[in-house]
Each structure stands twice: as C-alpha cells, then as structure tokens.
Design a protein around this motif. Structure first.
Motif, PDB file in Angstrom:
ATOM      1  N   LEU A   1      35.167  25.278  37.826  1.00 55.61           N
ATOM      2  CA  LEU A   1      34.642  23.859  38.332  1.00 55.61           C
ATOM      3  C   LEU A   1      34.325  23.729  40.105  1.00 55.61           C
ATOM      4  CD1 LEU A   1      36.250  20.647  37.809  1.00 55.61           C
ATOM      5  CD2 LEU A   1      38.250  21.233  38.959  1.00 55.61           C
ATOM      6  N   VAL A   2      33.460  22.663  40.310  1.00 51.86           N
ATOM      7  CA  VAL A   2      33.617  22.069  40.897  1.00 51.86           C
ATOM      8  C   VAL A   2      33.649  20.641  41.360  1.00 51.86           C
ATOM      9  CG1 VAL A   2      31.320  20.794  41.780  1.00 51.86           C
ATOM     10  CG2 VAL A   2      31.010  22.507  40.948  1.00 51.86           C
ATOM     11  N   TYR A   3      34.995  20.976  43.164  1.00 56.06           N
ATOM     12  CA  TYR A   3      36.117  20.255  43.320  1.00 56.06           C
ATOM     13  C   TYR A   3      34.786  19.452  44.720  1.00 56.06           C
ATOM     14  CZ  TYR A   3      40.857  18.502  43.558  1.00 56.06           C
ATOM     15  OH  TYR A   3      42.099  17.387  43.987  1.00 56.06           O
ATOM     16  N   CYS A   4      35.369  17.870  44.629  1.00 60.79           N
ATOM     17  CA  CYS A   4      34.575  17.346  45.660  1.00 60.79           C
ATOM     18  C   CYS A   4      35.798  16.407  46.214  1.00 60.79           C
ATOM     19  CB  CYS A   4      33.754  16.488  45.048  1.00 60.79           C
ATOM     20  SG  CYS A   4      33.024  15.861  46.891  1.00 60.79           S
ATOM     21  N   SER A   5      36.079  16.719  47.730  1.00 57.47           N
ATOM     22  CA  SER A   5      37.331  16.096  48.242  1.00 57.47           C
ATOM     23  C   SER A   5      36.285  15.148  49.199  1.00 57.47           C
ATOM     24  CB  SER A   5      38.543  16.825  48.457  1.00 57.47           C
ATOM     25  OG  SER A   5      38.924  17.550  47.804  1.00 57.47           O
ATOM     26  N   ILE A   6      36.852  13.987  48.962  1.00 56.51           N
ATOM     27  CA  ILE A   6      36.257  13.604  50.469  1.00 56.51           C
ATOM     28  C   ILE A   6      37.340  12.252  50.067  1.00 56.51           C
ATOM     29  CG2 ILE A   6      34.496  10.768  50.656  1.00 56.51           C
ATOM     30  CD1 ILE A   6      33.206  11.495  47.895  1.00 56.51           C
TER      31      ILE A   6
ATOM     32  N   PHE B   1      26.018   6.488  52.699  1.00 53.20           N
ATOM     33  CA  PHE B   1      26.040   7.744  52.630  1.00 53.20           C
ATOM     34  C   PHE B   1      27.151   9.214  52.180  1.00 53.20           C
ATOM     35  CE2 PHE B   1      23.794   5.927  56.910  1.00 53.20           C
ATOM     36  CZ  PHE B   1      23.548   5.907  56.609  1.00 53.20           C
ATOM     37  N   THR B   2      28.018   9.081  52.066  1.00 55.73           N
ATOM     38  CA  THR B   2      29.047   9.881  52.241  1.00 55.73           C
ATOM     39  C   THR B   2      28.550   9.972  50.314  1.00 55.73           C
ATOM     40  OG1 THR B   2      31.078   9.122  53.728  1.00 55.73           O
ATOM     41  CG2 THR B   2      31.625  10.294  51.487  1.00 55.73           C
ATOM     42  N   GLY B   3      28.508   8.465  49.750  1.00 56.07           N
ATOM     43  CA  GLY B   3      28.382   9.276  48.208  1.00 56.07           C
ATOM     44  C   GLY B   3      26.553   9.983  48.066  1.00 56.07           C
ATOM     45  N   LEU B   4      25.720   9.491  49.275  1.00 52.60           N
ATOM     46  CA  LEU B   4      24.743  10.427  48.815  1.00 52.60           C
ATOM     47  C   LEU B   4      25.220  12.112  49.309  1.00 52.60           C
ATOM     48  CD1 LEU B   4      22.278   8.126  50.085  1.00 52.60           C
ATOM     49  CD2 LEU B   4      22.404   8.158  48.072  1.00 52.60           C
TER      50      LEU B   4
ATOM     51  N   ALA C   1      25.909  17.633  47.734  1.00 52.55           N
ATOM     52  CA  ALA C   1      26.023  18.839  47.639  1.00 52.55           C
ATOM     53  C   ALA C   1      27.111  19.419  46.137  1.00 52.55           C
ATOM     54  CB  ALA C   1      27.723  18.144  48.242  1.00 52.55           C
ATOM     55  N   VAL C   2      27.296  18.397  45.765  1.00 49.48           N
ATOM     56  CA  VAL C   2      27.958  18.617  43.892  1.00 49.48           C
ATOM     57  C   VAL C   2      26.384  19.314  43.220  1.00 49.48           C
ATOM     58  CG1 VAL C   2      28.523  17.434  41.874  1.00 49.48           C
ATOM     59  CG2 VAL C   2      29.516  17.184  43.802  1.00 49.48           C
ATOM     60  N   MET C   3      25.262  18.745  43.667  1.00 49.26           N
ATOM     61  CA  MET C   3      24.642  19.489  42.782  1.00 49.26           C
ATOM     62  C   MET C   3      23.727  21.095  43.543  1.00 49.26           C
ATOM     63  SD  MET C   3      21.504  16.020  42.575  1.00 49.26           S
ATOM     64  CE  MET C   3      21.413  15.621  44.085  1.00 49.26           C
TER      65      MET C   3
ATOM     66  N   HIS D   1      34.892  24.275  46.466  1.00 49.41           N
ATOM     67  CA  HIS D   1      35.777  22.982  46.934  1.00 49.41           C
ATOM     68  C   HIS D   1      35.312  22.774  47.538  1.00 49.41           C
ATOM     69  CE1 HIS D   1      38.726  21.573  48.720  1.00 49.41           C
ATOM     70  NE2 HIS D   1      38.620  20.785  48.438  1.00 49.41           N
ATOM     71  N   ILE D   2      34.475  21.227  47.512  1.00 49.75           N
ATOM     72  CA  ILE D   2      33.095  20.840  48.561  1.00 49.75           C
ATOM     73  C   ILE D   2      34.386  19.506  49.504  1.00 49.75           C
ATOM     74  CG2 ILE D   2      31.433  19.388  49.066  1.00 49.75           C
ATOM     75  CD1 ILE D   2      30.457  20.044  45.955  1.00 49.75           C
ATOM     76  N   ASP D   3      34.715  19.934  50.363  1.00 49.95           N
ATOM     77  CA  ASP D   3      35.075  18.971  51.609  1.00 49.95           C
ATOM     78  C   ASP D   3      34.843  18.224  52.421  1.00 49.95           C
ATOM     79  OD1 ASP D   3      36.770  18.014  53.623  1.00 49.95           O
ATOM     80  OD2 ASP D   3      37.630  20.017  54.786  1.00 49.95           O
ATOM     81  N   LEU D   4      34.064  17.273  51.982  1.00 55.48           N
ATOM     82  CA  LEU D   4      33.605  15.660  52.644  1.00 55.48           C
ATOM     83  C   LEU D   4      34.272  14.936  53.967  1.00 55.48           C
ATOM     84  CD1 LEU D   4      30.002  15.840  52.443  1.00 55.48           C
ATOM     85  CD2 LEU D   4      30.611  14.394  49.953  1.00 55.48           C
ATOM     86  N   ALA D   5      34.021  14.245  54.408  1.00 53.34           N
ATOM     87  CA  ALA D   5      34.497  13.708  54.937  1.00 53.34           C
ATOM     88  C   ALA D   5      33.678  12.659  55.960  1.00 53.34           C
ATOM     89  CB  ALA D   5      35.114  14.315  56.149  1.00 53.34           C
TER      90      ALA D   5
END
Length: 399
Positions: free
Chosen positions: A50-55, A102-105, A110-112, A126-130
C-alpha cells in the motif's frame, strides 16, 4: 461512497478496502486515524504494498505537527506573503489557494513515484506531505536567493527582482503585462514604442544595468505605454515577437480563441464521467451540471464492487461497450433509473472506450454486504429488481 469511520463497522470496511487498495490518501490531523486503528502502520501491516499518503498542515514530525493547517496561514508562515504586495503596502496573499493546489500536485507526483518504486521493491510506503513544507519549497528562486545571500527579497508588487522591465504597466484603457526576457527583446520593444535611443543608453542597454536603474527606466516606459490601448499593444507586441499580454478577467478567458482551440472548458449535460482517454486528452476540464446523485468515477473494464448500506441510495457503476446512440436509447428505457449520461460527441479516436455512468437504487440492504455484477449491459439489459435477473434484489444487471 460515504463511510462512518467513527463506528467499528466503518473501520472494518476501511481495512477490507485497504487490503486490496493501491493508494490511500488522507488529510486528517496528525494521529487522528491512528486512534481509530487506520494509521499508516496499521494499514501497511495489512497490505505491505500500500502507498499511504498523509497530507497535513505541518507534517508528522516537529513541534507544529498537532496544529491545523490552512492555505492562508501557510502563505504567511511559508514566506509567500513576505514577497507579495506593493512595496509600501501590507503583505498580500495570492488570489487563489495556491498552497492547496501545489500540495495536491506534490502528492500526485509523490504517489506516482512511490508506485514506480513499488514495482522494483514490491513494497509500499508512507508519504508524509505538509502544506508548510510545500509552500517553502514553492518559493523557488526567492528563497534560494536568500539562502545564498542572507538578504530578504523585498516586495516589488508586480515587478521582478532581477529582470527589468518585467511587470504591469498602465495603458490608455487598462493594463498590460510586459515581460522582456533579454536585451534583444528590449531593443525591439523600445524601437516599436518609438524610443530606440533607450537601448543605446548604457543605463538600460543590459538587464543588470536596467535592474540597477529601474527607478529611472520604469517611468519612461510608463509614459510610452500609456499612449495606446491594451489591445493595440498586445497585437503590436505579438507582431514583433515581444512577450506581453493583457490581464484577463474570467469572461475574457472564456472567450479567448486559444482557450476555445484547446477545449479547456467543456459543458456537459448530466454527465458523471467519461472514458479515461477522453478525460486525459488536451487537458480538458469540465463544467458539470450540479446533481445530487452519486458520481461514478471509477474506470473499469469489468463490473465494479458495489457496497450496500441500509436505507441509502447505493451506487451502481456500469460499463457500456455499445455505441453512443445505443447508450442514449437505453438511458430512456423505463426502469433504468439513470441519473447521468455522457453527452460528448462520439470520438473515432477513443471509441469504443467504455463509458462509466451512475444509476441509483433506493433499497434497504444488509450493512456492509458487497455485491459484484458479472455481465455488461446489452440490448436485453434488465433492471436489478427484475425477478428474472441473475442477482434479483441486488445491484447486478443481467444480459
């Protein structure tokens, strides 16, 4: 679908979905999902691929991680407002929520990248995006200039800190953007404007000299540009290969021939989704008629899984491979209950790509029960409640 994750049944459903999912995107505050057993550690244990992206506003670490994040706040804290606005005015935010965009982009990139890495390693992550991090990164040349020199870039309104002329100028009937990128363009512009001697003046002959003598040059250019209309200048600049243009309002954009040629705006009837190829083509975005039903946004070449909930309209995502004419005919048949249908003109390039649409059935179903249909629509397609259907009482249609 809508799932109440505050209840154990909803949490269990999320876990079941995560077991076979490729990507989870979430924007809860730090630790919010972990309290429910739905955090990255929990779901990655169930599905290591799983690719888990937290914004979040400030990320999963640091003293601010428990704070809520808002675009306006990020523009201020992340430095954008410090360089935006008139020199003598107050710091200004951008006119749209640029940090959110920008964060959505950043998230999609990052997910790709994580999915590509998974093809090599077999593992998700796990992607940690702020939002805060993204805003700082988006400061680009402004913050890199500070890191090199230690000097804070000033607010210059619409002017550029290191290129002149590169700003908005008043015209006879409005405003014009002049974006001179090099010395040759400057020479062509002043010749066009009737002041060729300016390109021979050592104070203005090169861009570094123009930046140094900005306060002298800009008033001279303002006087020249104020003599003609924005339309006149735009046409003249294009003819001479000089970058410049108007400041459009939305109505101007809508009527712009370039916008029309690119097909940027599309008006759809009761359409919920179009084929993957058609959606991706030419960067089109849609104006969709408001509709209270559930949109079918999946792209599938077989029947999707449909979750039933008590006393709610359950979505049915269907794939049709027949012609557009046949789709329109089927949509008018009594009992089909279609809430939306693609009304694009047929495309010989992309047909017969499947068309995904949504219909809705109000029934009381057992909570959490799932169904899967097995056949595409045909001319003999039947409504789900037909007693002769393979899955009577469910959401499947039979051939």
């Amino acid at each position: 679908m809508a799932i109440d994750i505050s209840k154990p049944q909803g949490q269990a459903l999320i876990r079941r979905l995560a077991e076979k999912a490729d990507v989870v995107l979430e924007n809860f505050k730090f630790g919010g999902l972990a309290k429910l057993g739905l955090g990255p550690e929990d779901l990655l244990t169930l599905n290591p691929r799983l690719v888990y992206c937290s914004i979040t506003g400030f990320g999963q670490t640091g003293p601010y991680r428990n704070r809520a994040g808002y675009d306006f706040l990020m523009q201020g804290m992340g430095g954008l407002m410090s360089v935006t606005g008139a020199p003598e005015g107050e710091p200004m935010k951008a006119g749209v929520a640029v940090v959110d965009v920008f964060t959505g982009l950043y998230a999609s990139n990052a997910v790709m990248a994580a999915l590509l890495e998974r093809e090599r390693s077999g593992l998700g992550q796990h992607i940690d995006l702020a939002l805060f991090d993204v805003q700082i990164a988006a400061m680009a040349n402004q913050i890199s200039s500070y890191l090199v020199s230690g000097a804070q870039p000033p607010r210059l309104g619409n002017a550029h800190p290191s290129i002149v002329p590169y700003q908005v100028f008043p015209t006879l009937d409005g405003h014009l953007i002049l974006a001179i990128g090099n010395d040759e363009q400057f020479a062509r512009f002043v010749t066009l404007a009737g002041a060729p001697e300016l390109s021979q003046d050592e104070r203005f002959a090169t861009n570094p000299a123009r930046v140094k003598h900005r306060a002298i040059l800009v008033p001279l250019l303002e006087a020249l540009l104020a003599a003609r209309t924005t339309k006149d200048w735009t046409e003249a600049l294009e003819a001479f290969g000089i970058p410049g243009g108007p400041i459009n309002e939305f109505a101007d954009i809508d009527a712009d021939p370039q916008v029309q040629a690119r097909g940027i705006f599309k008006t759809l009837g009761r359409a919920c989704a179009v084929s993957r190829a058609r959606c991706a083509s030419r960067g089109q975005r849609s104006r969709m008629t408001a509709h209270r039903r559930i949109w079918a946004l999946t792209q599938t070449k077989s029947w999707p899984r449909c979750w039933r909930f008590p006393k709610q309209s359950a979505p049915l995502c269907a794939t049709i491979r027949s012609s557009h004419k046949e789709k329109a005919r089927l949509s008018n048949r009594p009992g089909f209950g279609l809430t939306s249908l693609d009304q694009h003109r047929p495309s010989p390039i992309f047909d017969p790509e499947p068309l995904v649409f949504s219909c809705s059935v109000r029934r009381a179903f057992a909570e959490g029960e799932a169904c899967r249909g097995h056949a595409p629509f045909t001319e003999q397609g039947k409504y789900a409640d037909d007693p002769k259907s393979k899955h009577a009482g469910g959401l499947a249609l039979r051939a």
